[in-house]
Design a protein around this motif. Structure first.
Motif, PDB file in Angstrom:
ATOM      1  N   LYS A  56       8.167   4.048  -4.155  1.00 23.26           N
ATOM      2  CA  LYS A  56       6.989   4.366  -3.144  1.00 23.26           C
ATOM      3  C   LYS A  56       5.572   3.893  -3.856  1.00 23.26           C
ATOM      4  O   LYS A  56       4.491   3.948  -3.093  1.00 23.26           O
ATOM      5  N   ALA A  67      -0.024   2.761  -3.890  1.00 25.30           N
ATOM      6  CA  ALA A  67       0.991   3.468  -3.338  1.00 25.30           C
ATOM      7  C   ALA A  67       0.865   2.871  -1.808  1.00 25.30           C
ATOM      8  O   ALA A  67      -0.067   2.741  -1.305  1.00 25.30           O
ATOM      9  N   SER A  68       2.173   2.740  -1.070  1.00 29.29           N
ATOM     10  CA  SER A  68       1.925   2.343   0.259  1.00 29.29           C
ATOM     11  C   SER A  68       3.294   2.956   0.954  1.00 29.29           C
ATOM     12  O   SER A  68       4.199   3.387   0.359  1.00 29.29           O
ATOM     13  N   THR A  69       3.378   2.972   2.156  1.00 29.83           N
ATOM     14  CA  THR A  69       4.264   3.427   2.984  1.00 29.83           C
ATOM     15  C   THR A  69       4.836   2.137   4.008  1.00 29.83           C
ATOM     16  O   THR A  69       3.926   1.372   4.648  1.00 29.83           O
ATOM     17  N   GLU A  77       1.658  -0.088   4.654  1.00 30.33           N
ATOM     18  CA  GLU A  77       0.147   0.374   4.684  1.00 30.33           C
ATOM     19  C   GLU A  77       0.035   1.381   3.505  1.00 30.33           C
ATOM     20  O   GLU A  77       0.629   2.150   3.227  1.00 30.33           O
ATOM     21  N   SER A  78      -1.371   1.317   3.358  1.00 32.10           N
ATOM     22  CA  SER A  78      -1.865   2.069   2.036  1.00 32.10           C
ATOM     23  C   SER A  78      -1.729   3.621   2.297  1.00 32.10           C
ATOM     24  O   SER A  78      -2.096   4.055   3.187  1.00 32.10           O
ATOM     25  N   ASN A  79      -1.099   4.137   0.972  1.00 37.91           N
ATOM     26  CA  ASN A  79      -0.899   5.547   1.253  1.00 37.91           C
ATOM     27  C   ASN A  79      -1.795   6.062   0.100  1.00 37.91           C
ATOM     28  O   ASN A  79      -1.551   6.486  -1.190  1.00 37.91           O
ATOM     29  N   THR A  80      -3.112   6.266   0.415  1.00 37.92           N
ATOM     30  CA  THR A  80      -4.170   6.875  -0.507  1.00 37.92           C
ATOM     31  C   THR A  80      -3.897   8.201  -0.964  1.00 37.92           C
ATOM     32  O   THR A  80      -4.163   8.559  -2.047  1.00 37.92           O
ATOM     33  N   GLU A  81      -3.122   9.129  -0.168  1.00 36.54           N
ATOM     34  CA  GLU A  81      -2.720  10.446  -0.620  1.00 36.54           C
ATOM     35  C   GLU A  81      -1.971  10.565  -1.750  1.00 36.54           C
ATOM     36  O   GLU A  81      -2.068  11.172  -2.676  1.00 36.54           O
ATOM     37  N   LEU A  82      -0.780   9.687  -1.674  1.00 36.92           N
ATOM     38  CA  LEU A  82      -0.033   9.519  -2.892  1.00 36.92           C
ATOM     39  C   LEU A  82      -0.602   8.854  -4.236  1.00 36.92           C
ATOM     40  O   LEU A  82      -0.405   9.280  -5.343  1.00 36.92           O
ATOM     41  N   GLU A  83      -1.492   7.831  -3.771  1.00 34.67           N
ATOM     42  CA  GLU A  83      -2.233   7.355  -5.050  1.00 34.67           C
ATOM     43  C   GLU A  83      -3.182   8.403  -5.743  1.00 34.67           C
ATOM     44  O   GLU A  83      -3.132   8.575  -7.029  1.00 34.67           O
TER      45      GLU A  83
END
Length: 92
Positions: A56, A67-69, A77-83
């Motif tokens: 992930k 991080a991306s989904t 697609e960038s996953n800034t919440e996980l980053e």
């Protein structure tokens, strides 16, 4: 421990040197994961780093998170919440 290791090394750009200037290794594991190790003195100013790519996200030293989904079409697609979650838990 890896199941298989494939590696090559060469003296590609420094013919006057007595040692290799580039090496690459590919490691395969029984759970399907892979690792790549590249070492080169031919970096031409590129960032030197150690990178760990996971399912992930990726983290590296020097510290950098990405991080991306995966979208339905396969593109990320960038996953800034996980980053932000990884960065917050890193204690850096």
């Amino acid at each position: 421990m890896p199941d298989t290791v494939q590696a090559v090394m060469s003296n590609g750009l420094h013919p006057n040197s007595e040692v290799e200037d580039l090496s690459v290794a590919h490691l395969s594991y029984s759970n399907g994961s892979m690792a790549q190790i590249t070492c080169s003195v031919n970096h031409h100013g590129e960032e030197q780093q150690i990178v760990f790519h996971g399912e992930k996200a990726r983290v590296s030293a020097p510290w950098k998170i990405s991080a991306s989904t995966q979208l339905e079409n396969g593109f990320p697609e960038s996953n800034t919440e996980l980053e932000q979650k990884i960065d917050k838990s890193s204690n850096c």
